[in-house]
Design an enzyme around this catalytic site. Structure first.
Site, PDB file in Angstrom:
ATOM      1  N   CYS A 196      42.666  12.975  11.972  1.00 14.40           N
ATOM      2  CA  CYS A 196      43.045  12.233  13.178  1.00 14.40           C
ATOM      3  C   CYS A 196      43.804  13.143  14.152  1.00 14.40           C
ATOM      4  O   CYS A 196      43.218  14.055  14.717  1.00 14.40           O
ATOM      5  CB  CYS A 196      43.848  10.981  12.801  1.00 14.40           C
ATOM      6  SG  CYS A 196      43.863   9.710  14.101  1.00 14.40           S
TER       7      CYS A 196
ATOM      8  N   HIS B 281      40.685   8.227   8.322  1.00 14.02           N
ATOM      9  CA  HIS B 281      41.794   8.091   7.386  1.00 14.02           C
ATOM     10  C   HIS B 281      41.264   7.630   6.032  1.00 14.02           C
ATOM     11  O   HIS B 281      40.285   6.899   5.950  1.00 14.02           O
ATOM     12  CB  HIS B 281      42.813   7.072   7.906  1.00 14.02           C
ATOM     13  CG  HIS B 281      43.583   7.541   9.092  1.00 14.02           C
ATOM     14  ND1 HIS B 281      44.545   8.526   9.006  1.00 14.02           N
ATOM     15  CD2 HIS B 281      43.540   7.165  10.393  1.00 14.02           C
ATOM     16  CE1 HIS B 281      45.070   8.733  10.215  1.00 14.02           C
ATOM     17  NE2 HIS B 281      44.470   7.922  11.066  1.00 14.02           N
TER      18      HIS B 281
END
Length: 502
Positions: free
Chosen positions: A332, A437
């Protein structure tokens, strides 16, 4: 409303873990139970099945309760993005960023309304609520407009169990002082005490239990032992040192950059199950050493945390690591940092529109920060350009404002089931960037990645560790362990008497 609220004498006394255990204990008795926390402050979040964002603790508690998590379980989530401002996530969607003063002055009535609405929804759907407080209920400077502790207990009309952490010391003063600072009506709502994180022989605290009950007139429901390596996802940065401390040296050394505004560090927790992996947190170039792999995790403030990396000269350490053939993964915000440039078009990362920042220039990519955040559960396979043979589906979730565009020579890492490309895969897998994630929560992939590192060191490959098989068992283990040390009959009687009183 039938339920109970767990409040603490301070932050990090174990409220979230106790709520998790209670959710599983009630669920195991056939009760349809749900967790609730009115307002959470954490950058460790959870994406619901409908793509909404809530605090990770409430998502995990819902799993422990054997129910699907929803925004009604955590209607307000504050995600710190600087030392003064937080992003406000309201019913699962980011709406604005406010300072603490702005939030208190403008959001109180709106907060009360959504808490009332959430409690009404949950009461219709569930038989019992386990409500979690935040911090301490007697922060005098905040009490007049608090929406996390006694105000919520009053709105839900549930009894309160006060928890104190004996491991940090001062447990008697913490409990008595907290009760003394409560208003008389608030104190009447406290129906039990729990002493948490006790180390050693529990019988040695019997005199302490007697003293507390005599002094306060409130029963001690239990003295809970310190639970080592409970493997329940943490809620905030305070939990990092608790969950990852004491990790031994091992064959594989993985360094994780400990960013000031780190988010979703639960991405790293699967490595705790790998016996030959040592995971350590690095905050300065002097701590880097020569790891086998470096991971740059997610962050709520990408450009600020990239500046931190440069100030601490970690950028030089990362470049040296790459030159020596080390493995590197950016997740991310960490993925965004690895690119050539980041452009904050909407001012959503820095608060100032159109700021441009040079990245670490490891991945040929540019990231553009936009107004709307993407929150979605994702399923994917490896992109055909990677040449990876793992056929298992990769699952996780995305929470990001940025849109990253690879240069032509870049190879994508994943192909989602709806046809979108994600991330970057380069140097035969030694450089990986992704928005996904919980990438390492996928057992087959994690095993494949670790075996590549093992082979590069001349170590034998190892069989896959089935973490997913442990997940549900750990909830039952935690529930069983806590039930052994809590007066379960008295607790359930307190809840039943309170809900049935006229």
């Amino acid at each position: 409303m039938k339920g109970v609220m767990i409040q603490g004498t301070a932050s990090d006394v174990g409220k979230s873990l106790i709520v998790t255990a209670l959710c599983r204990m009630f669920a195991n008795e056939g009760i349809k139970v749900a967790p609730f926390k009115s307002q959470n402050m954490s950058n460790n979040s959870y994406v619901t099945v409908d793509g909404k964002e809530i605090g990770r603790a409430q998502g995990i508690q819902a799993e422990a309760a054997k129910v699907e998590a929803s925004v009604w379980m955590n209607p307000i989530l504050l995600k710190p993005r600087s030392h003064l401002h937080s992003e406000v996530v309201f019913l699962g969607k980011a709406i604005e960023s406010l300072s603490g003063r702005e939030y208190r002055e403008s959001f109180y009535e709106k907060g009360l309304e959504v808490i009332k609405e959430s409690l009404a929804h949950l009461e219709k759907e569930y038989d019992l609520l386990v409500v979690e407080g935040a911090g301490s209920p007697v922060e005098i400077n905040l009490k007049d407009r608090e929406i996390v502790n006694m105000k919520v207990a009053e709105m839900a009309d549930v009894p309160v169990i006060l928890v104190s952490d004996i491991d940090r010391g001062g447990v008697f003063a913490s409990i008595v002082g907290t009760l003394e600072l409560m208003e008389p009506e608030e104190r009447k709502r406290v129906a039990g005490l729990i002493i948490n994180k006790f180390r050693g022989d529990l019988s040695l605290f019997s005199d302490g239990v007697h003293w507390l009950e005599e002094k306060t007139g409130i029963p001690v429901l239990g003295v809970l032992p310190y639970v080592e390596n409970h493997m329940i996802d943490g809620e905030d940065s305070l939990s990092i040192s608790q969950q990852f401390r004491g990790r031994k040296k091992a064959d594989l050394d993985i360094a994780v950059i400990q960013l000031p505004f780190i988010s979703n560090y639960s991405d790293l927790e699967p490595f705790l199950y790998e016996k030959d992996v040592s995971l350590r947190w690095v905050k300065d170039s002097s701590e880097m050493g020569r790891p086998d792999a470096v991971i740059i995790p997610g962050t709520k403030s990408t450009m600020n945390d990239l500046n931190f990396i440069r100030v601490k000269h970690l950028d030089d350490s990362i470049q040296k690591h790459m030159e020596e053939g080390g493995f590197l993964v950016g997740i991310c915000g960490g993925y965004q940092m690895l690119g050539d440039e980041m452009i904050d078009e909407a001012g959503t990362d820095t608060g100032i529109a159109n700021i441009r920042v040079q990245g670490l220039e490891i991945i040929p990519a540019r990231t553009f920060f936009q107004q709307e955040k993407e929150t979605v559960r994702t399923a994917a396979h490896f992109h055909e350009d990677t040449g990876l043979s793992c056929l298992d589906r990769i699952e996780g979730y995305e929470i990001h404002l940025g849109r990253t565009i690879l240069a032509r020579e870049g190879s994508s890492f994943l192909q989602t089931v709806d046809g979108k490309s994600d991330g970057y895969y380069g140097k035969n897998g030694k450089v990986i960037g992704t928005y996904l994630h919980h990438l390492f929560q996928n057992d087959v992939w994690r095993n494949q990645w670790l075996n590549e590192i093992r082979k590069s060191k001349g170590l034998p490959e190892k069989d896959m560790v089935h973490i997913k098989a442990f997940k549900d068992q750990r909830f039952d283990d935690l529930a069983r362990q806590m039930k052994e040390h809590i007066n379960w009959e008295l607790l359930t009687n307190i809840i039943n008497r309170w809900s049935s009183r006229v």
